[in-house]
Scaffold this motif. Structure first.
Motif, PDB file in Angstrom:
ATOM      1  N   GLY A   1      15.220  -4.011   7.773  1.00  0.00           N
ATOM      2  CA  GLY A   1      15.390  -5.412   8.136  1.00  0.00           C
ATOM      3  C   GLY A   1      14.201  -6.267   7.735  1.00  0.00           C
ATOM      4  N   GLY A   2      14.254  -7.568   8.054  1.00  0.00           N
ATOM      5  CA  GLY A   2      13.223  -8.508   7.642  1.00  0.00           C
ATOM      6  C   GLY A   2      11.837  -8.176   8.154  1.00  0.00           C
ATOM      7  N   GLY A   3      11.664  -8.185   9.494  1.00  0.00           N
ATOM      8  CA  GLY A   3      10.355  -7.884  10.054  1.00  0.00           C
ATOM      9  C   GLY A   3       9.930  -6.466   9.776  1.00  0.00           C
ATOM     10  N   GLU A   4      10.872  -5.542   9.860  1.00  0.00           N
ATOM     11  CA  GLU A   4      10.589  -4.143   9.594  1.00  0.00           C
ATOM     12  C   GLU A   4      10.165  -3.961   8.140  1.00  0.00           C
ATOM     13  OE1 GLU A   4      12.787  -0.023  10.853  1.00  0.00           O
ATOM     14  OE2 GLU A   4      13.976  -1.481   9.718  1.00  0.00           O
ATOM     15  N   ASN A   5      10.785  -4.701   7.249  1.00  0.00           N
ATOM     16  CA  ASN A   5      10.452  -4.613   5.825  1.00  0.00           C
ATOM     17  C   ASN A   5       8.973  -4.928   5.601  1.00  0.00           C
ATOM     18  OD1 ASN A   5      11.074  -4.519   2.919  1.00  0.00           O
ATOM     19  ND2 ASN A   5      10.675  -6.709   2.997  1.00  0.00           N
ATOM     20  N   LEU A   6       8.486  -5.989   6.227  1.00  0.00           N
ATOM     21  CA  LEU A   6       7.082  -6.371   6.072  1.00  0.00           C
ATOM     22  C   LEU A   6       6.161  -5.315   6.671  1.00  0.00           C
ATOM     23  CD1 LEU A   6       7.180 -10.202   6.823  1.00  0.00           C
ATOM     24  CD2 LEU A   6       6.919  -9.079   4.599  1.00  0.00           C
ATOM     25  N   GLN A   7       6.559  -4.719   7.771  1.00  0.00           N
ATOM     26  CA  GLN A   7       5.756  -3.658   8.375  1.00  0.00           C
ATOM     27  C   GLN A   7       5.614  -2.477   7.423  1.00  0.00           C
ATOM     28  OE1 GLN A   7       7.769  -2.804  12.067  1.00  0.00           O
ATOM     29  NE2 GLN A   7       6.485  -4.228  13.224  1.00  0.00           N
ATOM     30  N   TYR A   8       6.717  -2.121   6.785  1.00  0.00           N
ATOM     31  CA  TYR A   8       6.676  -0.993   5.848  1.00  0.00           C
ATOM     32  C   TYR A   8       5.812  -1.318   4.631  1.00  0.00           C
ATOM     33  CZ  TYR A   8      10.450   1.441   8.373  1.00  0.00           C
ATOM     34  OH  TYR A   8      11.196   2.107   9.316  1.00  0.00           O
ATOM     35  N   LEU A   9       5.977  -2.521   4.108  1.00  0.00           N
ATOM     36  CA  LEU A   9       5.171  -2.916   2.947  1.00  0.00           C
ATOM     37  C   LEU A   9       3.684  -2.903   3.289  1.00  0.00           C
ATOM     38  CD1 LEU A   9       7.296  -5.900   1.561  1.00  0.00           C
ATOM     39  CD2 LEU A   9       7.131  -3.596   0.595  1.00  0.00           C
ATOM     40  N   GLU A  10       3.359  -3.392   4.479  1.00  0.00           N
ATOM     41  CA  GLU A  10       1.963  -3.404   4.916  1.00  0.00           C
ATOM     42  C   GLU A  10       1.430  -1.984   5.075  1.00  0.00           C
ATOM     43  OE1 GLU A  10      -0.828  -5.355   8.454  1.00  0.00           O
ATOM     44  OE2 GLU A  10       1.356  -5.639   8.478  1.00  0.00           O
ATOM     45  N   ALA A  11       2.258  -1.105   5.625  1.00  0.00           N
ATOM     46  CA  ALA A  11       1.840   0.282   5.820  1.00  0.00           C
ATOM     47  C   ALA A  11       1.594   0.975   4.482  1.00  0.00           C
ATOM     48  CB  ALA A  11       2.902   1.033   6.621  1.00  0.00           C
ATOM     49  N   ILE A  12       2.467   0.717   3.516  1.00  0.00           N
ATOM     50  CA  ILE A  12       2.317   1.343   2.199  1.00  0.00           C
ATOM     51  C   ILE A  12       1.047   0.853   1.507  1.00  0.00           C
ATOM     52  CG2 ILE A  12       3.310   1.504  -0.125  1.00  0.00           C
ATOM     53  CD1 ILE A  12       6.105   1.371   1.282  1.00  0.00           C
ATOM     54  N   ALA A  13       0.860  -0.460   1.487  1.00  0.00           N
ATOM     55  CA  ALA A  13      -0.338  -1.026   0.846  1.00  0.00           C
ATOM     56  C   ALA A  13      -1.605  -0.528   1.537  1.00  0.00           C
ATOM     57  CB  ALA A  13      -0.281  -2.549   0.880  1.00  0.00           C
ATOM     58  N   GLY A  14      -1.598  -0.512   2.872  1.00  0.00           N
ATOM     59  CA  GLY A  14      -2.764  -0.052   3.611  1.00  0.00           C
ATOM     60  C   GLY A  14      -3.085   1.405   3.352  1.00  0.00           C
ATOM     61  N   THR A  15      -2.048   2.217   3.211  1.00  0.00           N
ATOM     62  CA  THR A  15      -2.260   3.646   2.942  1.00  0.00           C
ATOM     63  C   THR A  15      -2.865   3.851   1.567  1.00  0.00           C
ATOM     64  OG1 THR A  15      -0.442   4.283   4.403  1.00  0.00           O
ATOM     65  CG2 THR A  15      -1.132   5.896   2.736  1.00  0.00           C
ATOM     66  N   TYR A  16      -2.328   3.174   0.558  1.00  0.00           N
ATOM     67  CA  TYR A  16      -2.902   3.294  -0.785  1.00  0.00           C
ATOM     68  C   TYR A  16      -4.366   2.840  -0.790  1.00  0.00           C
ATOM     69  CZ  TYR A  16       1.375   4.413  -3.414  1.00  0.00           C
ATOM     70  OH  TYR A  16       2.476   5.030  -3.955  1.00  0.00           O
ATOM     71  N   SER A  17      -4.656   1.765  -0.061  1.00  0.00           N
ATOM     72  CA  SER A  17      -6.038   1.279  -0.005  1.00  0.00           C
ATOM     73  C   SER A  17      -6.950   2.306   0.661  1.00  0.00           C
ATOM     74  CB  SER A  17      -6.083  -0.051   0.766  1.00  0.00           C
ATOM     75  OG  SER A  17      -7.403  -0.533   0.868  1.00  0.00           O
ATOM     76  N   ARG A  18      -6.437   2.925   1.719  1.00  0.00           N
ATOM     77  CA  ARG A  18      -7.241   3.896   2.467  1.00  0.00           C
ATOM     78  C   ARG A  18      -7.638   5.091   1.625  1.00  0.00           C
ATOM     79  NH1 ARG A  18      -5.152   7.819   5.982  1.00  0.00           N
ATOM     80  NH2 ARG A  18      -3.139   6.757   5.943  1.00  0.00           N
TER      81      ARG A  18
ATOM     82  N   ALA B   1      -5.079   0.182  -7.532  1.00  0.00           N
ATOM     83  CA  ALA B   1      -4.067  -0.522  -8.316  1.00  0.00           C
ATOM     84  C   ALA B   1      -2.731  -0.541  -7.568  1.00  0.00           C
ATOM     85  CB  ALA B   1      -3.906   0.128  -9.687  1.00  0.00           C
ATOM     86  N   LYS B   2      -2.370   0.594  -6.977  1.00  0.00           N
ATOM     87  CA  LYS B   2      -1.117   0.667  -6.223  1.00  0.00           C
ATOM     88  C   LYS B   2      -1.213  -0.162  -4.943  1.00  0.00           C
ATOM     89  CE  LYS B   2       0.270   5.215  -7.982  1.00  0.00           C
ATOM     90  NZ  LYS B   2       0.543   6.636  -7.630  1.00  0.00           N
ATOM     91  N   ALA B   3      -2.367  -0.130  -4.294  1.00  0.00           N
ATOM     92  CA  ALA B   3      -2.552  -0.934  -3.082  1.00  0.00           C
ATOM     93  C   ALA B   3      -2.362  -2.410  -3.397  1.00  0.00           C
ATOM     94  CB  ALA B   3      -3.946  -0.689  -2.510  1.00  0.00           C
ATOM     95  N   LEU B   4      -2.914  -2.845  -4.517  1.00  0.00           N
ATOM     96  CA  LEU B   4      -2.805  -4.249  -4.897  1.00  0.00           C
ATOM     97  C   LEU B   4      -1.354  -4.619  -5.191  1.00  0.00           C
ATOM     98  CD1 LEU B   4      -4.299  -6.849  -5.487  1.00  0.00           C
ATOM     99  CD2 LEU B   4      -4.684  -6.046  -7.826  1.00  0.00           C
ATOM    100  N   THR B   5      -0.626  -3.736  -5.882  1.00  0.00           N
ATOM    101  CA  THR B   5       0.779  -3.985  -6.204  1.00  0.00           C
ATOM    102  C   THR B   5       1.598  -4.187  -4.934  1.00  0.00           C
ATOM    103  OG1 THR B   5       0.686  -2.746  -8.278  1.00  0.00           O
ATOM    104  CG2 THR B   5       2.857  -2.998  -7.239  1.00  0.00           C
ATOM    105  N   TRP B   6       1.401  -3.310  -3.958  1.00  0.00           N
ATOM    106  CA  TRP B   6       2.221  -3.385  -2.742  1.00  0.00           C
ATOM    107  C   TRP B   6       1.760  -4.504  -1.818  1.00  0.00           C
ATOM    108  CZ3 TRP B   6       6.788  -1.073  -1.726  1.00  0.00           C
ATOM    109  CH2 TRP B   6       7.215  -0.130  -2.679  1.00  0.00           C
TER     110      TRP B   6
END
Length: 415
Positions: free
Chosen positions: A112-129, A134-139
């Motif tokens: 869903g909408g809010g859930e979608n943003l949570q997942y995107l944030e989690a993915i980007a944060g994980t790549y950054s961690r 490059a992948k963190a920036l993409t997500w």
């Protein structure tokens, strides 16, 4: 999303029930979904849940592969597997597995909408961690494109750009943020200005570095910041020695006189340029600071002070003749230093008038130097707004514009 936040959500929201469903399958109850799970799948998912609680994330990913090996999985079972995979992969720092799970859920229409943003944030944060920048920036960019506004994600973008060496993007984005802050009536944070200067230094972008330093002086003035700005101005390519005296003036105004040599050099340089009163003030300030009049050089300091007292007396006695000679109908060059000297003697308004007359006569050897002198005289007269306007009119590439910019910042701070 921070580490383990998604894990906690999945463990709390999708708890396995020990009861049986309508067709003899285990019930998987959730605030987000109700799915029927067969026992042969459910036993694996119960184990996964226990592993997530125990922070055994890689073991959880392996156990999910066992669940996937069960044939004839339903769409609902697949959704539960992917949701748990997202949680386990975040805990394990496995961004690629998170992406796989996210894309599967997205394709199934289960994000869903809010859930979608949570997942995107989690993915980007994980790549950054795990420093996959490059992948963190993409997500992270995808997160913002789809409507996110998290400050944490902005930090991920900045960190990823910095770590990947994309200084140009950092400079562009940070400058835009600084301007947005100012437009909204907010002072840009000190950290933001520091980021701009760090990126500019790495990119060898002197303009961006100067902007960051200027804003630091404007919003977070301090001795050290002024010292760096003054030193940086002198090191700029093309800086003319004729403005070294102006830098001494800035050192004096910002409390950055560095010892005996500075007071002595400032005093003598001012006197040689025709500013006897300024030279005397420098010596007297050195005495007041306990830097001059002490130690083995005390006698030398006294001789300098006596010399300055005589120069001041001579300048006062000869002022009328100097003013008459300066009013040459051909140009206003001589009126510029004479006006500034008068302003330094205490008649700032009279000094301003002489400089303005000199500029009005025209045929000046250095119009930028004249405007710089006018701004300084106006500063001494307490006419801060006029001083800022005069400093802004200095456009020279010989160091005059850089010096004028610093004087302008000082004048604005006194309004």
């Amino acid at each position: 999303m921070k580490l383990n936040t998604l894990v906690a959500c999945m463990v709390g929201v999708m708890a396995l029930s020990l009861g049986t469903g309508s067709e003899g399958s285990l019930g998987f109850s959730s605030a987000a979904a109700q799915e029927a799970v067969r026992p042969e799948i459910g036993k694996h998912l119960k184990d996964v849940q226990a592993m997530l609680k125990a922070a055994k994330y890689r073991e959880a990913l392996a156990k999910l592969r066992e669940a996937e090996a069960v044939g004839g999985r339903t769409a609902g079972e697949n959704v539960l597997i992917e949701r748990l995979r997202l949680a386990a992969a975040q805990g394990a720092g496995d961004g690629d597995s998170m992406v796989r799970a996210y894309e599967a859920l997205k394709a199934a229409g289960k994000v869903g909408g809010g859930e979608n943003l949570q997942y995107l944030e989690a993915i980007a944060g994980t790549y950054s961690r795990v420093n996959e920048n490059a992948k963190a920036l993409t997500w992270a960019n995808r997160y913002f494109k789809e409507g996110g506004n998290s400050a944490a994600m902005k930090a991920v973008v900045t960190r990823s750009q910095f770590m990947s060496g994309d200084m140009g993007a950092i400079i562009k984005d940070t400058v835009a943020e600084i301007h947005a802050d100012e437009k909204a009536g907010r002072a840009p944070s000190k950290e933001k200005l520091g980021l701009l200067m760090s990126a500019a230094e790495r990119a060898k972008d002197s303009n961006a570095y100067s902007l960051g330093l200027e804003k630091l002086l404007q919003y977070y003035p301090g001795k050290d910041v002024w010292a760096a700005a003054i030193s940086g101005a002198q090191q700029k390519k093309g800086f003319s020695d004729r403005y070294v005296l102006d830098l001494f003036r800035l050192r004096f105004l910002s409390g950055n006189m560095r010892g005996e040599a500075d007071y002595m050099d400032y005093s003598q340089m001012a006197a040689q340029a025709g500013f006897a009163d300024e030279g005397l003030k420098a010596v007297e300030a050195g005495y007041a600071a306990g830097v001059l009049g002490q130690g083995a050089s005390a006698e030398r300091h006294k001789r300098l002070k006596d010399f300055m007292l005589k120069r001041v007396a001579d300048a006062k006695a000869g002022f009328a003749a100097a003013e008459a000679a300066a009013k040459d109908p051909r140009d206003g060059n001589a009126l510029i230093p004479l006006g500034l000297a008068l302003a330094q003697r205490g008649d700032a308004k009279g000094g301003v008038k002489l400089i303005e007359l000199g500029i009005e006569k025209g045929n000046l050897k250095n119009e930028d130097a004249a405007k710089l002198a006018l701004g300084q005289a106006q500063l001494l007269a307490g006419e801060m707004s006029k001083a800022v306007a005069s400093f802004r009119g200095v456009k020279g590439t010989d160091g005059s514009a850089e010096v004028a910019r610093l004087f302008s910042i000082h004048a604005r701070s006194k309004k």
